[in-house]
Design an enzyme around this catalytic site. Structure first.
Site, PDB file in Angstrom:
ATOM      1  N   ASP A 124      20.343  39.139 -37.748  1.00 44.53           N
ATOM      2  CA  ASP A 124      20.857  39.499 -36.423  1.00 44.53           C
ATOM      3  C   ASP A 124      19.845  39.094 -35.349  1.00 44.53           C
ATOM      4  O   ASP A 124      19.100  39.917 -34.832  1.00 44.53           O
ATOM      5  CB  ASP A 124      21.128  41.010 -36.374  1.00 44.53           C
ATOM      6  CG  ASP A 124      21.868  41.419 -35.112  1.00 44.53           C
ATOM      7  OD1 ASP A 124      22.435  40.544 -34.437  1.00 44.53           O
ATOM      8  OD2 ASP A 124      21.877  42.630 -34.808  1.00 44.53           O
ATOM      9  N   MET A 125      19.857  37.805 -34.997  1.00 46.57           N
ATOM     10  CA  MET A 125      18.891  37.276 -34.037  1.00 46.57           C
ATOM     11  C   MET A 125      19.469  37.084 -32.641  1.00 46.57           C
ATOM     12  O   MET A 125      18.740  36.857 -31.686  1.00 46.57           O
ATOM     13  CB  MET A 125      18.329  35.945 -34.545  1.00 46.57           C
ATOM     14  CG  MET A 125      17.520  36.071 -35.833  1.00 46.57           C
ATOM     15  SD  MET A 125      16.145  37.243 -35.690  1.00 46.57           S
ATOM     16  CE  MET A 125      15.143  36.467 -34.447  1.00 46.57           C
ATOM     17  N   LYS A 126      20.800  37.095 -32.514  1.00 51.26           N
ATOM     18  CA  LYS A 126      21.451  36.966 -31.195  1.00 51.26           C
ATOM     19  C   LYS A 126      20.873  35.787 -30.410  1.00 51.26           C
ATOM     20  O   LYS A 126      20.400  35.929 -29.281  1.00 51.26           O
ATOM     21  CB  LYS A 126      21.337  38.257 -30.389  1.00 51.26           C
ATOM     22  CG  LYS A 126      21.936  39.482 -31.081  1.00 51.26           C
ATOM     23  CD  LYS A 126      21.817  40.718 -30.204  1.00 51.26           C
ATOM     24  CE  LYS A 126      22.411  41.935 -30.890  1.00 51.26           C
ATOM     25  NZ  LYS A 126      21.556  42.419 -32.010  1.00 51.26           N
ATOM     26  N   ASP A 145      20.658  24.189 -25.560  1.00 55.08           N
ATOM     27  CA  ASP A 145      21.424  23.746 -26.721  1.00 55.08           C
ATOM     28  C   ASP A 145      20.553  23.270 -27.879  1.00 55.08           C
ATOM     29  O   ASP A 145      20.770  23.654 -29.036  1.00 55.08           O
ATOM     30  CB  ASP A 145      22.378  22.613 -26.315  1.00 55.08           C
ATOM     31  CG  ASP A 145      23.429  23.065 -25.309  1.00 55.08           C
ATOM     32  OD1 ASP A 145      23.413  24.246 -24.944  1.00 55.08           O
ATOM     33  OD2 ASP A 145      24.242  22.217 -24.897  1.00 55.08           O
TER      34      ASP A 145
END
Length: 233
Positions: free
Chosen positions: A65-67, A72
């Site tokens: 869970d690094m969000k 880009d």
């Protein structure tokens, strides 16, 4: 491989613990009951990335869970390295440019990319303060459509929005819901919560549960009780 028909494999335990030793102890205590674990910032910055690799290598499913949210190229390069770790799921903030970069980078891998819509710790007032022109439900729905259109593997949203999101993304995408609390459990810092059975009925494919399990005196019994409740749905 995740078996969506196995209720126990749809329970993701958040290893929101201070260090790897504490996390390994929790994993050991839950052996045979839980096979899917979430690793987020707290543990990542205490050696959790190596733990993620070890768990994946041992056959566990890992939700990293690094969000991710950046330019880009940076998102793409991060996703490429995460895909090589062997983890099952990775979160990316559901901004269209970031999601497109992530999807392209993950092509050909088994990594399931999840678009984070609106954090479950936020409500309409929080979004207004942050400058958004949408309430929580409208923003979640907008980002769910964008995630589907960009080819993401799933969505992260509050269970209170699961039914609406499921109607938008269809039956195939993963719908991962944090903020799950058994009846009577404290909500902590979560503002949009739901019980495990209700979340599944609403259309969630996976439930993320942390304090009610890792903070319990008997973690194994707490997890078994949640799995039993999930089976009723």
């Amino acid at each position: 491989m995740i078996d969506a028909n196995n209720v126990a494999e749809r329970l993701i335990v958040g290893l929101d613990l201070p260090d790897v030793a504490a996390a390994e102890k929790a994993v050991s205590e839950l052996d045979g009951v839980v096979s899917f674990f979430k690793i987020g910032y707290r543990l990542v910055f205490a050696g959790g990335l190596e733990l993620a690799r070890d768990l994946a290598a041992s056959g566990k499913n890992v939700f990293l869970d690094m969000k991710l949210l950046d330019i880009d190229n940076t998102v793409a390069e991060g996703v490429e390295n995460v895909a090589a770790m062997g983890v099952s799921m990775l979160t990316v903030h559901a901004y269209p440019k970031a999601m497109r970069a992530a999807v392209e980078a993950a092509a050909g891998s088994k990594l399931c990319l999840l678009g984070v819509t609106v954090l479950t710790s936020m409500d309409d007032r929080d979004l207004t303060e942050a400058g958004y022109g949408f309430d929580a439900r409208a923003l979640v729905e907008r980002r769910a459509r964008q995630a589907r259109e960009t080819g993401m593997g799933g969505i992260v949203c509050a269970a209170t929005e699961a039914a609406a999101v499921r109607a938008i993304v269809g039956p195939e995408l993963a719908l991962v819901t944090p903020g799950i609390r058994p009846a009577g459990a404290a909500h902590g810092d979560q503002k949009r919560v739901m019980t495990p059975a209700d979340a599944l009925r609403a259309g969630a494919s996976h439930l993320v549960v942390a304090p009610p399990i890792v903070g319990a005196r008997d973690r194994r019994a707490a997890a078994q009780a949640i799995v039993a409740e999930m089976e009723t749905a």
